[in-house]
Design a protein around this motif. Structure first.
Motif, PDB file in Angstrom:
ATOM      1  N   VAL A 206      49.467  -6.198 -47.323  1.00 28.69           N
ATOM      2  CA  VAL A 206      48.125  -6.137 -47.316  1.00 28.69           C
ATOM      3  C   VAL A 206      47.697  -7.081 -48.710  1.00 28.69           C
ATOM      4  CG1 VAL A 206      45.726  -4.914 -47.654  1.00 28.69           C
ATOM      5  CG2 VAL A 206      47.843  -3.962 -46.065  1.00 28.69           C
ATOM      6  N   ASN A 207      48.202  -6.893 -49.588  1.00 24.39           N
ATOM      7  CA  ASN A 207      47.793  -7.651 -51.076  1.00 24.39           C
ATOM      8  C   ASN A 207      47.858  -9.158 -50.604  1.00 24.39           C
ATOM      9  OD1 ASN A 207      46.864  -5.711 -52.469  1.00 24.39           O
ATOM     10  ND2 ASN A 207      48.885  -5.269 -53.300  1.00 24.39           N
ATOM     11  N   ASP A 208      49.023  -9.325 -49.798  1.00 23.21           N
ATOM     12  CA  ASP A 208      49.458 -10.999 -49.831  1.00 23.21           C
ATOM     13  C   ASP A 208      48.695 -11.485 -48.338  1.00 23.21           C
ATOM     14  OD1 ASP A 208      51.112 -10.892 -51.929  1.00 23.21           O
ATOM     15  OD2 ASP A 208      53.120 -10.483 -50.463  1.00 23.21           O
ATOM     16  N   TYR A 209      48.311 -10.624 -47.544  1.00 20.45           N
ATOM     17  CA  TYR A 209      47.864 -11.346 -46.174  1.00 20.45           C
ATOM     18  C   TYR A 209      46.635 -10.665 -45.821  1.00 20.45           C
ATOM     19  CZ  TYR A 209      52.521 -13.103 -45.902  1.00 20.45           C
ATOM     20  OH  TYR A 209      53.665 -13.615 -46.246  1.00 20.45           O
ATOM     21  N   ARG A 210      46.185  -9.460 -46.333  1.00 25.76           N
ATOM     22  CA  ARG A 210      44.799  -8.940 -45.922  1.00 25.76           C
ATOM     23  C   ARG A 210      44.720  -8.430 -44.732  1.00 25.76           C
ATOM     24  NH1 ARG A 210      41.196  -9.334 -50.014  1.00 25.76           N
ATOM     25  NH2 ARG A 210      39.200  -9.021 -48.998  1.00 25.76           N
ATOM     26  N   TYR A 211      43.823  -9.098 -43.661  1.00 27.79           N
ATOM     27  CA  TYR A 211      44.085  -8.235 -42.424  1.00 27.79           C
ATOM     28  C   TYR A 211      45.149  -9.107 -41.795  1.00 27.79           C
ATOM     29  CZ  TYR A 211      42.619  -5.640 -37.954  1.00 27.79           C
ATOM     30  OH  TYR A 211      42.657  -5.107 -36.988  1.00 27.79           O
ATOM     31  N   ARG A 212      45.851  -9.948 -41.962  1.00 25.17           N
ATOM     32  CA  ARG A 212      46.734 -10.660 -41.269  1.00 25.17           C
ATOM     33  C   ARG A 212      48.104 -10.190 -41.652  1.00 25.17           C
ATOM     34  NH1 ARG A 212      42.694 -14.366 -42.393  1.00 25.17           N
ATOM     35  NH2 ARG A 212      42.032 -15.830 -40.388  1.00 25.17           N
ATOM     36  N   CYS A 213      47.943  -9.043 -42.355  1.00 27.39           N
ATOM     37  CA  CYS A 213      49.214  -8.155 -42.565  1.00 27.39           C
ATOM     38  C   CYS A 213      49.769  -7.859 -41.391  1.00 27.39           C
ATOM     39  CB  CYS A 213      49.144  -7.139 -43.642  1.00 27.39           C
ATOM     40  SG  CYS A 213      50.352  -5.976 -43.734  1.00 27.39           S
ATOM     41  N   LYS A 214      51.076  -7.917 -41.021  1.00 27.88           N
ATOM     42  CA  LYS A 214      51.582  -7.399 -39.624  1.00 27.88           C
ATOM     43  C   LYS A 214      51.641  -6.071 -39.243  1.00 27.88           C
ATOM     44  CE  LYS A 214      56.374  -6.772 -41.047  1.00 27.88           C
ATOM     45  NZ  LYS A 214      58.062  -7.328 -40.871  1.00 27.88           N
ATOM     46  N   TYR A 215      51.622  -5.182 -40.233  1.00 27.58           N
ATOM     47  CA  TYR A 215      51.546  -3.898 -39.979  1.00 27.58           C
ATOM     48  C   TYR A 215      50.317  -3.087 -39.354  1.00 27.58           C
ATOM     49  CZ  TYR A 215      55.758  -3.821 -43.032  1.00 27.58           C
ATOM     50  OH  TYR A 215      56.881  -4.174 -43.535  1.00 27.58           O
ATOM     51  N   MET A 216      50.624  -2.476 -38.122  1.00 27.80           N
ATOM     52  CA  MET A 216      49.599  -1.502 -37.400  1.00 27.80           C
ATOM     53  C   MET A 216      49.659  -0.400 -37.923  1.00 27.80           C
ATOM     54  SD  MET A 216      51.124  -0.827 -33.706  1.00 27.80           S
ATOM     55  CE  MET A 216      51.514  -2.508 -33.179  1.00 27.80           C
ATOM     56  N   ALA A 217      50.740   0.332 -38.348  1.00 26.63           N
ATOM     57  CA  ALA A 217      50.780   1.811 -38.692  1.00 26.63           C
ATOM     58  C   ALA A 217      51.720   2.031 -39.997  1.00 26.63           C
ATOM     59  CB  ALA A 217      51.269   2.622 -37.597  1.00 26.63           C
ATOM     60  N   VAL A 218      51.383   2.843 -40.922  1.00 26.05           N
ATOM     61  CA  VAL A 218      52.093   3.360 -41.958  1.00 26.05           C
ATOM     62  C   VAL A 218      51.866   4.633 -42.263  1.00 26.05           C
ATOM     63  CG1 VAL A 218      50.106   2.532 -43.566  1.00 26.05           C
ATOM     64  CG2 VAL A 218      52.557   2.592 -44.744  1.00 26.05           C
ATOM     65  N   GLU A 219      53.197   5.337 -42.977  1.00 26.94           N
ATOM     66  CA  GLU A 219      52.864   6.589 -43.426  1.00 26.94           C
ATOM     67  C   GLU A 219      52.180   6.756 -44.652  1.00 26.94           C
ATOM     68  OE1 GLU A 219      56.253   9.663 -41.725  1.00 26.94           O
ATOM     69  OE2 GLU A 219      56.623   8.596 -43.620  1.00 26.94           O
ATOM     70  N   VAL A 220      51.157   7.471 -45.004  1.00 25.06           N
ATOM     71  CA  VAL A 220      50.233   7.478 -46.253  1.00 25.06           C
ATOM     72  C   VAL A 220      50.031   8.952 -46.807  1.00 25.06           C
ATOM     73  CG1 VAL A 220      49.340   5.130 -45.940  1.00 25.06           C
ATOM     74  CG2 VAL A 220      48.119   7.182 -45.150  1.00 25.06           C
ATOM     75  N   PRO A 221      50.034   9.120 -47.882  1.00 28.93           N
ATOM     76  CA  PRO A 221      49.560  10.560 -48.508  1.00 28.93           C
ATOM     77  C   PRO A 221      48.103  10.802 -47.674  1.00 28.93           C
ATOM     78  CG  PRO A 221      50.390   9.216 -50.337  1.00 28.93           C
ATOM     79  CD  PRO A 221      50.077   8.292 -49.081  1.00 28.93           C
TER      80      PRO A 221
END
Length: 247
Positions: A206-221
């Motif tokens: 996200v820091n590198d690509y903002r919304y163009r980051c490839k991820y659609m899902a992530v585990e988060v606290p």
């Protein structure tokens, strides 16, 4: 309850997901605490989105939860286009999810999409310790991790029916997408590199690509679910994309 409140804000309001409509169902077990049980019943009466099984809510009973969810789906979800099973500490970008899967899933049958564990070994110690008396082999069948799984709709009935013939195993993803799947004919597992349980990888992307980051899902606290969601809303608005928002 905190997780459910946040997830309702993110996925339960049409304003946050339009033009897509999502039906979220929370799977829970029984409790020995009468006050907690009363609170669960009150919460369900208010939101009508909780499914409670006749087993105690415990990590070792996650298998029952998953199979219960598929049983409920086969009985009551007749006109859906997609089904997604996620853990309650997973952030999902709804728009990336539908953009990815709506064109894909109708073209494929007998497929399970998720984070693929290939030739996974059995751990004899640690958090995922399994004794020889539970599972004698050194490796499990290939399986998709349970934090994010999309089975094609043609598999739902069969997963439930075949699960009744397979010896119970408490690691729900190994059981459902490994042992049960292995007893089904011609089911393909597809690895998704657009989901992750590594929060650092997600944040770096996200820091590198903002919304163009490839991820659609992530585990988060759980405490970061809403923050992560609102960051994505901001990125979409910066690009002029339609998106809802939660406070």
């Amino acid at each position: 309850m905190y997780n459910r409140r946040i997830l309702r804000e993110i996925y339960g309001l049409y304003a946050s997901t339009q033009p897509y409509r999502i039906k979220s169902v929370f799977l829970v077990g029984r409790t020995k605490d009468d006050i907690l049980q009363a609170n669960i019943e009150r919460e369900h009466h208010q939101y009508r989105d909780m499914l409670q099984g006749q087993f105690y809510d415990h990590y070792h009973n996650l298998t029952y939860k998953t199979i219960m969810g598929y049983r409920w789906t086969r009985l009551y979800c007749k006109n859906i286009k997609l089904i997604l099973k996620i853990d309650d500490d997973v952030f999902l970008d709804v728009y990336k999810f539908f953009d990815f899967f709506l064109p894909l899933v109708p073209k494929h049958k007998r497929t399970v999409y998720g984070f693929l564990n290939y030739h996974p070994r059995v751990f004899r110690d640690g958090k995922y310790r399994v004794g020889v008396e539970e599972y004698a082999g050194k490796n499990y069948p290939n399986f998709c991790s349970g934090f994010f799984v999309v089975p094609t709709l043609d598999l739902i009935d069969e997963i439930y029916e075949v699960s009744k013939t397979v010896r119970f195993f408490r690691l729900e993803d190994v059981f459902t997408y490994g042992l049960v799947r292995e007893n089904m004919v011609d089911v393909q597992l597809v690895h998704l590199d657009v989901i992750t349980y590594d929060l650092k990888s997600y944040k770096d992307c996200v820091n590198d690509y903002r919304y163009r980051c490839k991820y659609m899902a992530v585990e988060v606290p759980p405490s970061q679910l809403l923050t992560t969601y609102n960051q994505v809303v901001k990125f979409r608005k910066q690009l002029g994309l339609t998106s809802g928002g939660a406070n």
